[in-house]
Write an enzyme that holds these catalytic residues in place. Structure first.
Site, PDB file in Angstrom:
ATOM      1  CE  LYS A  96       3.399 139.648 -25.051  1.00 18.45           C
ATOM      2  NZ  LYS A  96       4.062 139.928 -23.780  1.00 18.45           N
ATOM      3  CE  LYS A 156      -1.402 143.855 -22.143  1.00 18.61           C
ATOM      4  NZ  LYS A 156      -0.607 143.061 -21.254  1.00 18.61           N
ATOM      5  CE  LYS A 208       6.446 146.691 -19.904  1.00 14.26           C
ATOM      6  NZ  LYS A 208       6.226 145.228 -19.968  1.00 14.26           N
TER       7      LYS A 208
HETATM    8  P1  TYM Z   1       4.285 143.617 -17.614  1.00 15.35           P
HETATM    9  O1  TYM Z   1       5.712 144.016 -17.665  1.00 15.35           O
HETATM   10  O2  TYM Z   1       3.582 143.416 -18.906  1.00 15.35           O
HETATM   11  O3  TYM Z   1       3.482 144.695 -16.807  1.00 15.35           O
HETATM   12  C1  TYM Z   1       3.957 145.161 -15.558  1.00 15.35           C
HETATM   13  C2  TYM Z   1       2.768 145.388 -14.646  1.00 15.35           C
HETATM   14  O4  TYM Z   1       1.889 146.370 -15.216  1.00 15.35           O
HETATM   15  C3  TYM Z   1       0.574 145.830 -15.314  1.00 15.35           C
HETATM   16  N1  TYM Z   1      -0.058 146.364 -16.517  1.00 15.35           N
HETATM   17  C4  TYM Z   1      -1.234 146.994 -16.554  1.00 15.35           C
HETATM   18  N2  TYM Z   1      -2.101 147.311 -15.584  1.00 15.35           N
HETATM   19  C5  TYM Z   1      -3.227 147.974 -15.953  1.00 15.35           C
HETATM   20  N3  TYM Z   1      -3.499 148.335 -17.226  1.00 15.35           N
HETATM   21  C6  TYM Z   1      -2.645 148.038 -18.239  1.00 15.35           C
HETATM   22  N4  TYM Z   1      -2.912 148.402 -19.485  1.00 15.35           N
HETATM   23  C7  TYM Z   1      -1.445 147.331 -17.902  1.00 15.35           C
HETATM   24  N5  TYM Z   1      -0.406 146.894 -18.642  1.00 15.35           N
HETATM   25  C8  TYM Z   1       0.441 146.285 -17.776  1.00 15.35           C
HETATM   26  C9  TYM Z   1       0.766 144.336 -15.388  1.00 15.35           C
HETATM   27  O5  TYM Z   1      -0.393 143.644 -14.996  1.00 15.35           O
HETATM   28  C10 TYM Z   1       1.920 144.121 -14.459  1.00 15.35           C
HETATM   29  O6  TYM Z   1       1.473 144.079 -13.117  1.00 15.35           O
HETATM   30  N6  TYM Z   1       4.655 138.762 -16.589  1.00 15.35           N
HETATM   31  C11 TYM Z   1       4.674 140.097 -15.994  1.00 15.35           C
HETATM   32  C12 TYM Z   1       5.939 140.374 -15.207  1.00 15.35           C
HETATM   33  C13 TYM Z   1       6.262 139.363 -14.164  1.00 15.35           C
HETATM   34  C14 TYM Z   1       5.630 139.233 -12.910  1.00 15.35           C
HETATM   35  C15 TYM Z   1       6.314 138.165 -12.254  1.00 15.35           C
HETATM   36  C16 TYM Z   1       4.601 139.908 -12.254  1.00 15.35           C
HETATM   37  C17 TYM Z   1       7.246 138.431 -14.257  1.00 15.35           C
HETATM   38  N7  TYM Z   1       7.279 137.691 -13.100  1.00 15.35           N
HETATM   39  C18 TYM Z   1       5.941 137.765 -10.976  1.00 15.35           C
HETATM   40  C19 TYM Z   1       4.250 139.500 -10.979  1.00 15.35           C
HETATM   41  C20 TYM Z   1       4.906 138.432 -10.346  1.00 15.35           C
HETATM   42  C21 TYM Z   1       4.597 141.128 -17.083  1.00 15.35           C
HETATM   43  O7  TYM Z   1       5.055 140.913 -18.179  1.00 15.35           O
HETATM   44  O8  TYM Z   1       4.099 142.336 -16.700  1.00 15.35           O
END
Ligand code: TYM
Length: 330
Positions: free
Chosen positions: A111, A195, A198
């Site tokens: 990023k 991957k 979004k």
């Molecule tokens: P984020 O918002 O990018 O994604 C949310 C959740 O979706 C999962 N995910 C995927 N799983 C499978 N294939 C994909 N292509 C894919 N893209 C996204 C992510 O693994 C996630 O579970 N940093 C985190 C948010 C966060 C968080 C936390 C998670 C903030 N604090 C505490 C767990 C615990 C994030 O940006 O996920």
């Protein structure tokens, strides 16, 4: 019952990857665990953002989490920014984390490059995983249901919890990551080396939870496969055949099957894409129907999140207090 926690960042419109990688596991956890699920709106400000757009995305993600089946009767739903202990604990953990280990975070490096290098990246992008560790450790969960891309962040969280406990006393539970058995890392349909994200630059290979059936059909129809024409062209081999394997995993995750079994029922790439389109449309249809209903009463959604935040304030206060006392404050 065990405790489980996960958050989703409103940095774009939610994708099928978010659903299959995380939301499904979160919905399932509600049956047997004490659950805390959140919208990590503070994490959405670690890269360039527009205030009005952030507010809109935060509302959309909050509504979609309900539409996907998160149930305020069985889980506590909240926005990170409405629970002050998250930023409070994050600072104590910044005094526990080392710059070297934060510099090694893959997501930070990627990023920062996208933000134009060191001069364009926000300081909060660097400390992002520390805030995430605070999100987790405040609730003392045993498990964190997430997609595979969060593995390094959960590992760091474990390291910080262990270091803090060793240095100052046993305040935190050391959590385990919990990834789904299939589609833990769904790939971009147009570029299966990446991957599905979004915040991808191009929307062509990203299925959004709110995409209509015609859009789903078009995106899957144009999904990258390969030029293999042999009799066993449809097979699960993520290294040699990333595009085809991704479609097999997608169908398997949507239908509760295995990639191998799906391959057995799809003789050609055309047949596989037809299966994939039907599977995705039937997963999205009920989500979109509920979303439509919920979106008609935004006040009710806000009340769910406000009530959840009040519960989280009570839940997290004593943990932050214990961490402050252990580290030498108060
Ligand atoms: P984020 O918002 O990018 O994604 C949310 C959740 O979706 C999962 N995910 C995927 N799983 C499978 N294939 C994909 N292509 C894919 N893209 C996204 C992510 O693994 C996630 O579970 N940093 C985190 C948010 C966060 C968080 C936390 C998670 C903030 N604090 C505490 C767990 C615990 C994030 O940006 O996920």
């Amino acid at each position: 019952p065990p405790r489980k926690l996960s958050l989703i960042t409103p940095s774009g419109r939610l994708t099928l990857g978010n659903h299959l990688g995380a939301l499904r596991g979160m919905v399932a956890a509600q049956d047997h665990a004490t659950c805390f699920f959140g919208v990590s709106d503070l994490h959405a400000m670690t890269t360039a953002h527009d205030p009005a757009e952030l507010r809109e995305r935060s509302r959309e993600v909050a509504t979609l989490m309900l539409a996907c089946g998160l149930d305020p009767e069985r889980a506590t739903l909240f926005r990170q920014s409405e629970v002050p202990a998250h930023t409070g604990l994050a600072y104590l953990l910044e005094c526990t984390a080392l710059t070297g280990e934060l510099s090694r975070m893959i997501q930070f490096k990627e990023k920062r490059r996208q933000a134009g290098g060191a001069t364009g990246a926000r300081a909060s992008l660097f400390t992002y995983p520390v805030l995430m560790a605070a999100d987790i450790l405040l609730y003392r969960p045993e498990a964190v249901p997430v997609g595979d891309d969060q593995r390094q962040h959960v590992e760091l969280t474990r390291d910080l919890a262990l270091r803090f406990n060793r240095s100052y006393g046993p305040v935190f539970t050391v959590p385990e990551i919990e990834v789904p058995p299939v589609a833990a890392r769904l790939r971009d349909l147009a570029d299966p080396t990446r991957k599905m994200s979004k915040s991808a630059v191009s929307d062509a290979g990203v299925i959004r939870l709110l995409d209509d059936p015609a859009t789903v059909r078009r995106k899957i129809g144009r999904a990258v496969t390969d030029s293999d024409t042999g009799p066993d062209a449809v097979r699960h081999d993520p290294v040699a055949k990333p595009g085809v394997s991704n479609l097999l995993e997608l169908v398997a995750a949507c239908t509760g099957s295995s990639p191998e079994a799906v391959a057995g029922g799809a003789p050609t790439y055309g047949a596989l894409k037809k299966l994939a389109t039907d599977a995705v449309v039937s997963v999205l249809e009920p989500v979109q129907r509920r979303y439509g209903e919920l979106a008609r009463d935004p006040g009710a959604v806000e009340e769910v999140y406000a009530a959840g935040a009040r519960r989280c304030v009570e839940e997290t206060g004593p943990v932050l207090y214990a961490a402050r006392a252990a580290i030498g404050l108060g």
